[in-house]
Design an enzyme around this catalytic site. Structure first.
Site, PDB file in Angstrom:
ATOM      1  N   CYS A  72      36.511  -5.439  87.466  1.00 42.58           N
ATOM      2  CA  CYS A  72      35.378  -5.189  86.571  1.00 42.58           C
ATOM      3  C   CYS A  72      34.103  -5.283  87.396  1.00 42.58           C
ATOM      4  CB  CYS A  72      35.387  -6.267  85.486  1.00 42.58           C
ATOM      5  SG  CYS A  72      33.965  -6.190  84.384  1.00 42.58           S
ATOM      6  N   CYS A 186      31.946   1.672  86.509  1.00 41.90           N
ATOM      7  CA  CYS A 186      32.568   0.751  85.552  1.00 41.90           C
ATOM      8  C   CYS A 186      34.029   1.178  85.488  1.00 41.90           C
ATOM      9  CB  CYS A 186      31.908   0.888  84.183  1.00 41.90           C
ATOM     10  SG  CYS A 186      32.842   0.146  82.819  1.00 41.90           S
TER      11      CYS A 186
HETATM   12  N1  DGL Z   1      35.047  -2.530  82.917  1.00 42.77           N
HETATM   13  C1  DGL Z   1      33.840  -3.254  83.094  1.00 42.77           C
HETATM   14  C2  DGL Z   1      33.127  -2.860  84.391  1.00 42.77           C
HETATM   15  O1  DGL Z   1      33.737  -2.363  85.311  1.00 42.77           O
HETATM   16  C3  DGL Z   1      32.821  -3.274  81.995  1.00 42.77           C
HETATM   17  C4  DGL Z   1      33.173  -2.966  80.611  1.00 42.77           C
HETATM   18  C5  DGL Z   1      32.373  -3.805  79.638  1.00 42.77           C
HETATM   19  O2  DGL Z   1      31.182  -3.539  79.423  1.00 42.77           O
HETATM   20  O3  DGL Z   1      32.966  -4.735  79.134  1.00 42.77           O
HETATM   21  O4  DGL Z   1      31.938  -3.073  84.524  1.00 42.77           O
END
Ligand code: DGL
Length: 269
Positions: A72, A186
Protein backbone atom coordinates in the site's frame (compact mmCIF):
# COMPACT_ATOMS: atom_id res chain seq x y z
CA UNK A 1 7.82 -22.69 7.78
CA UNK A 2 7.41 -18.94 7.92
CA UNK A 3 5.09 -17.16 5.48
CA UNK A 4 5.67 -13.72 3.99
CA UNK A 5 3.19 -11.19 5.42
CA UNK A 6 1.51 -8.78 3.00
CA UNK A 7 -1.02 -6.10 3.87
CA UNK A 8 -3.07 -3.30 2.36
CA UNK A 9 -6.17 -1.33 3.27
CA UNK A 10 -8.17 -3.68 1.06
CA UNK A 11 -7.96 -5.66 -2.17
CA UNK A 12 -5.33 -3.40 -3.80
CA UNK A 13 -2.38 -5.30 -2.36
CA UNK A 14 -3.51 -8.39 -4.28
CA UNK A 15 -1.88 -6.72 -7.30
CA UNK A 16 1.42 -6.88 -5.41
CA UNK A 17 0.67 -10.39 -4.11
CA UNK A 18 0.14 -11.56 -7.70
CA UNK A 19 3.62 -10.29 -8.65
CA UNK A 20 5.08 -11.84 -5.47
CA UNK A 21 3.54 -15.21 -6.34
CA UNK A 22 5.01 -15.03 -9.86
CA UNK A 23 8.44 -14.09 -8.54
CA UNK A 24 8.47 -16.46 -5.53
CA UNK A 25 6.33 -19.46 -6.59
CA UNK A 26 7.69 -21.56 -3.71
CA UNK A 27 6.77 -19.13 -0.95
CA UNK A 28 3.76 -19.08 1.35
CA UNK A 29 1.94 -15.86 2.13
CA UNK A 30 -0.48 -14.44 4.63
CA UNK A 31 -2.45 -11.47 3.30
CA UNK A 32 -4.32 -8.98 5.47
CA UNK A 33 -6.92 -6.65 3.99
CA UNK A 34 -7.77 -3.91 6.49
CA UNK A 35 -11.12 -3.20 4.82
CA UNK A 36 -12.75 -2.66 8.23
CA UNK A 37 -10.63 0.49 8.64
CA UNK A 38 -10.37 1.67 5.02
CA UNK A 39 -9.90 3.61 2.86
CA UNK A 40 -6.52 4.82 4.10
CA UNK A 41 -5.93 7.41 1.40
CA UNK A 42 -8.40 9.97 2.68
CA UNK A 43 -7.81 9.41 6.40
CA UNK A 44 -5.33 11.18 8.66
CA UNK A 45 -1.77 9.90 8.88
CA UNK A 46 -2.14 8.89 12.55
CA UNK A 47 -4.94 6.46 11.68
CA UNK A 48 -2.84 4.80 8.95
CA UNK A 49 0.18 4.67 11.25
CA UNK A 50 -1.81 3.00 14.05
CA UNK A 51 -3.45 0.48 11.70
CA UNK A 52 -0.10 -0.39 10.09
CA UNK A 53 1.49 -0.88 13.52
CA UNK A 54 -1.39 -3.14 14.65
CA UNK A 55 -1.23 -5.28 11.51
CA UNK A 56 2.58 -5.49 11.62
CA UNK A 57 2.38 -6.63 15.26
CA UNK A 58 -0.30 -9.20 14.43
CA UNK A 59 1.69 -10.66 11.52
CA UNK A 60 4.92 -10.85 13.50
CA UNK A 61 3.37 -12.28 16.69
CA UNK A 62 0.71 -14.60 15.27
CA UNK A 63 2.30 -15.74 12.01
CA UNK A 64 6.02 -15.25 12.68
CA UNK A 65 6.41 -13.85 9.18
CA UNK A 66 9.81 -14.09 7.46
CA UNK A 67 9.29 -10.74 5.74
CA UNK A 68 6.69 -7.99 5.64
CA UNK A 69 5.46 -6.38 2.42
CA UNK A 70 3.51 -3.16 2.88
CA UNK A 71 1.47 -3.49 -0.32
CA UNK A 72 0.00 0.00 0.00
CA UNK A 73 1.56 3.29 -1.08
CA UNK A 74 -0.37 5.23 1.56
CA UNK A 75 0.72 2.96 4.44
CA UNK A 76 4.30 2.91 3.16
CA UNK A 77 4.44 6.70 3.17
CA UNK A 78 2.91 6.92 6.65
CA UNK A 79 4.41 3.97 8.49
CA UNK A 80 7.37 2.19 6.90
CA UNK A 81 10.03 3.94 8.96
CA UNK A 82 8.15 3.17 12.20
CA UNK A 83 7.73 -0.49 11.18
CA UNK A 84 11.45 -0.75 10.35
CA UNK A 85 12.34 0.78 13.72
CA UNK A 86 9.99 -1.67 15.50
CA UNK A 87 11.35 -4.79 13.72
CA UNK A 88 14.97 -4.02 12.86
CA UNK A 89 15.87 -7.60 11.88
CA UNK A 90 12.79 -8.28 9.74
CA UNK A 91 13.06 -7.65 5.98
CA UNK A 92 10.37 -5.00 5.28
CA UNK A 93 9.52 -3.87 1.76
CA UNK A 94 7.23 -0.98 0.93
CA UNK A 95 5.70 0.28 -2.27
CA UNK A 96 6.06 3.77 -3.66
CA UNK A 97 4.87 5.34 -6.90
CA UNK A 98 7.12 4.28 -9.80
CA UNK A 99 8.41 7.79 -10.60
CA UNK A 100 11.94 6.72 -11.47
CA UNK A 101 10.96 4.01 -14.01
CA UNK A 102 8.41 6.44 -15.46
CA UNK A 103 11.05 9.18 -15.82
CA UNK A 104 13.32 6.67 -17.56
CA UNK A 105 10.54 5.64 -19.92
CA UNK A 106 8.97 8.95 -20.96
CA UNK A 107 9.94 10.37 -24.36
CA UNK A 108 7.83 13.51 -24.09
CA UNK A 109 9.10 14.43 -20.62
CA UNK A 110 5.60 14.63 -19.14
CA UNK A 111 4.49 12.02 -16.58
CA UNK A 112 1.16 11.77 -14.74
CA UNK A 113 0.84 10.39 -11.22
CA UNK A 114 -2.48 9.03 -9.95
CA UNK A 115 -2.40 8.35 -6.20
CA UNK A 116 -4.31 8.88 -3.00
CA UNK A 117 -4.50 12.35 -1.46
CA UNK A 118 -2.52 11.11 1.54
CA UNK A 119 0.34 9.64 -0.54
CA UNK A 120 0.71 12.84 -2.57
CA UNK A 121 0.73 14.97 0.60
CA UNK A 122 3.38 12.84 2.34
CA UNK A 123 6.96 13.89 3.05
CA UNK A 124 8.15 10.61 1.58
CA UNK A 125 6.51 11.41 -1.75
CA UNK A 126 7.92 14.97 -1.71
CA UNK A 127 11.42 13.54 -1.26
CA UNK A 128 10.86 11.00 -4.05
CA UNK A 129 9.66 13.74 -6.40
CA UNK A 130 12.58 15.96 -5.47
CA UNK A 131 15.02 13.18 -6.39
CA UNK A 132 13.79 12.89 -10.01
CA UNK A 133 15.34 14.30 -13.16
CA UNK A 134 14.32 17.98 -13.21
CA UNK A 135 13.79 17.80 -16.98
CA UNK A 136 10.73 15.58 -16.43
CA UNK A 137 7.47 17.35 -15.54
CA UNK A 138 5.23 15.39 -13.15
CA UNK A 139 1.50 16.16 -13.06
CA UNK A 140 -0.04 14.95 -9.78
CA UNK A 141 -3.67 13.92 -9.44
CA UNK A 142 -5.32 12.80 -6.19
CA UNK A 143 -8.04 10.27 -6.96
CA UNK A 144 -10.57 10.60 -4.12
CA UNK A 145 -13.05 7.74 -4.08
CA UNK A 146 -11.32 5.57 -6.68
CA UNK A 147 -9.83 3.01 -4.26
CA UNK A 148 -13.22 2.69 -2.55
CA UNK A 149 -14.98 2.19 -5.89
CA UNK A 150 -12.48 -0.56 -6.78
CA UNK A 151 -12.90 -2.12 -3.33
CA UNK A 152 -16.67 -2.22 -3.87
CA UNK A 153 -16.31 -3.41 -7.49
CA UNK A 154 -18.61 -0.52 -8.44
CA UNK A 155 -17.92 -0.54 -12.18
CA UNK A 156 -19.98 2.53 -13.07
CA UNK A 157 -18.21 4.58 -10.42
CA UNK A 158 -14.78 3.22 -11.41
CA UNK A 159 -15.42 4.27 -14.98
CA UNK A 160 -16.70 7.71 -14.04
CA UNK A 161 -13.82 8.49 -11.67
CA UNK A 162 -11.14 7.16 -14.04
CA UNK A 163 -12.60 9.36 -16.80
CA UNK A 164 -12.62 12.40 -14.51
CA UNK A 165 -9.08 11.94 -13.23
CA UNK A 166 -7.42 11.05 -16.55
CA UNK A 167 -9.07 14.08 -18.12
CA UNK A 168 -7.71 16.26 -15.33
CA UNK A 169 -4.15 15.14 -16.21
CA UNK A 170 -4.19 17.22 -19.41
CA UNK A 171 -3.26 16.22 -22.97
CA UNK A 172 -2.29 12.54 -23.27
CA UNK A 173 -0.33 11.00 -26.13
CA UNK A 174 3.11 10.74 -27.66
CA UNK A 175 3.22 14.20 -29.30
CA UNK A 176 5.41 17.07 -28.07
CA UNK A 177 4.25 18.33 -24.68
CA UNK A 178 1.80 15.46 -24.23
CA UNK A 179 1.83 13.00 -21.35
CA UNK A 180 3.03 9.58 -22.52
CA UNK A 181 3.42 7.83 -19.13
CA UNK A 182 1.05 7.55 -16.18
CA UNK A 183 2.10 6.13 -12.80
CA UNK A 184 -0.49 4.11 -10.88
CA UNK A 185 0.54 5.27 -7.40
CA UNK A 186 -2.01 3.25 -5.45
CA UNK A 187 -2.07 -0.54 -5.50
CA UNK A 188 -5.84 -0.59 -6.01
CA UNK A 189 -5.53 1.24 -9.35
CA UNK A 190 -3.84 -1.73 -11.06
CA UNK A 191 -7.27 -3.37 -10.96
CA UNK A 192 -8.66 -0.47 -13.02
CA UNK A 193 -5.81 -0.70 -15.55
CA UNK A 194 -7.99 -1.92 -18.40
CA UNK A 195 -10.47 0.96 -17.93
CA UNK A 196 -7.57 3.43 -17.62
CA UNK A 197 -5.81 2.05 -20.72
CA UNK A 198 -8.92 2.53 -22.81
CA UNK A 199 -9.22 6.10 -21.56
CA UNK A 200 -5.58 7.15 -22.02
CA UNK A 201 -5.04 5.41 -25.36
CA UNK A 202 -2.39 3.04 -26.67
CA UNK A 203 0.40 5.65 -26.82
CA UNK A 204 0.38 6.07 -23.05
CA UNK A 205 2.09 3.55 -20.74
CA UNK A 206 0.68 2.79 -17.29
CA UNK A 207 3.26 1.88 -14.65
CA UNK A 208 2.73 0.16 -11.34
CA UNK A 209 5.27 -1.10 -8.84
CA UNK A 210 4.14 -4.72 -8.27
CA UNK A 211 7.05 -6.38 -10.02
CA UNK A 212 9.87 -4.25 -8.55
CA UNK A 213 8.43 -4.82 -5.06
CA UNK A 214 8.34 -8.58 -5.66
CA UNK A 215 11.91 -8.57 -6.95
CA UNK A 216 13.13 -6.54 -3.98
CA UNK A 217 11.39 -8.97 -1.58
CA UNK A 218 12.98 -11.96 -3.31
CA UNK A 219 16.44 -10.43 -3.13
CA UNK A 220 16.07 -9.54 0.57
CA UNK A 221 14.91 -13.07 1.40
CA UNK A 222 17.75 -14.62 -0.50
CA UNK A 223 20.20 -12.56 1.49
CA UNK A 224 18.51 -13.40 4.81
CA UNK A 225 17.81 -17.01 5.85
CA UNK A 226 15.40 -17.70 2.96
CA UNK A 227 12.81 -19.45 5.14
CA UNK A 228 9.91 -17.98 3.19
CA UNK A 229 10.98 -19.73 0.02
CA UNK A 230 10.01 -23.28 0.93
CA UNK A 231 6.35 -24.10 0.45
CA UNK A 232 4.45 -26.57 2.56
CA UNK A 233 2.51 -28.26 -0.22
CA UNK A 234 -0.24 -29.43 2.12
CA UNK A 235 -1.31 -25.83 2.78
CA UNK A 236 -2.86 -23.36 0.29
CA UNK A 237 -0.14 -20.96 -0.93
CA UNK A 238 -1.86 -17.99 0.70
CA UNK A 239 -3.99 -17.38 3.77
CA UNK A 240 -6.40 -14.51 3.15
CA UNK A 241 -7.60 -12.47 6.13
CA UNK A 242 -9.76 -9.37 6.35
CA UNK A 243 -10.93 -6.99 9.04
CA UNK A 244 -13.98 -6.14 6.89
CA UNK A 245 -16.57 -8.17 5.08
CA UNK A 246 -14.99 -11.19 3.37
CA UNK A 247 -17.01 -10.79 0.15
CA UNK A 248 -14.84 -8.11 -1.52
CA UNK A 249 -11.62 -10.02 -0.85
CA UNK A 250 -13.15 -13.35 -1.88
CA UNK A 251 -14.40 -11.94 -5.18
CA UNK A 252 -11.17 -10.08 -5.93
CA UNK A 253 -9.04 -13.13 -5.09
CA UNK A 254 -11.19 -15.31 -7.34
CA UNK A 255 -10.76 -12.84 -10.16
CA UNK A 256 -7.07 -11.97 -9.77
CA UNK A 257 -5.33 -14.89 -8.10
CA UNK A 258 -5.25 -18.59 -8.85
CA UNK A 259 -6.41 -21.24 -6.40
CA UNK A 260 -6.62 -19.53 -3.01
CA UNK A 261 -8.36 -20.84 0.10
CA UNK A 262 -11.34 -19.26 1.86
CA UNK A 263 -11.19 -15.78 3.39
CA UNK A 264 -11.23 -15.54 7.16
CA UNK A 265 -12.57 -12.49 8.98
CA UNK A 266 -10.80 -11.25 12.10
CA UNK A 267 -10.34 -8.27 14.37
CA UNK A 268 -6.89 -6.75 14.60
CA UNK A 269 -6.47 -4.19 17.37
N1 DGL B 1 -4.08 0.67 -1.85
C1 DGL B 1 -3.70 1.81 -1.11
C2 DGL B 1 -2.47 2.49 -1.71
O1 DGL B 1 -1.70 1.88 -2.42
C3 DGL B 1 -4.71 2.87 -0.81
C4 DGL B 1 -6.15 2.60 -0.86
C5 DGL B 1 -6.89 3.38 0.20
O2 DGL B 1 -7.09 4.60 0.05
O3 DGL B 1 -7.24 2.75 1.18
O4 DGL B 1 -2.23 3.66 -1.46
Amino acid sequence: MQPIGVFDSGVGGLSVLKALRQTLPQAQFVYVSDAGHAPYGERDVQHVLERSAAIGRYLVQNHRVSALVVACNTATAAAISTLRADYPSLPIVGVEPALKPAAARTRTGVVGVLATRSTLASEKFAALLQAQDPKVRFVLQACDGLAAAIENADHAQIHQLCARYTQALGPLGSGAGEMDTVVLGCTHYTFAASVLSTLVGTDVALMDAGLPVAQRTASLLQTSDGDGLTADKTEPWVELLTTGSPTALENAARQWLDGTGAVRQLNIV
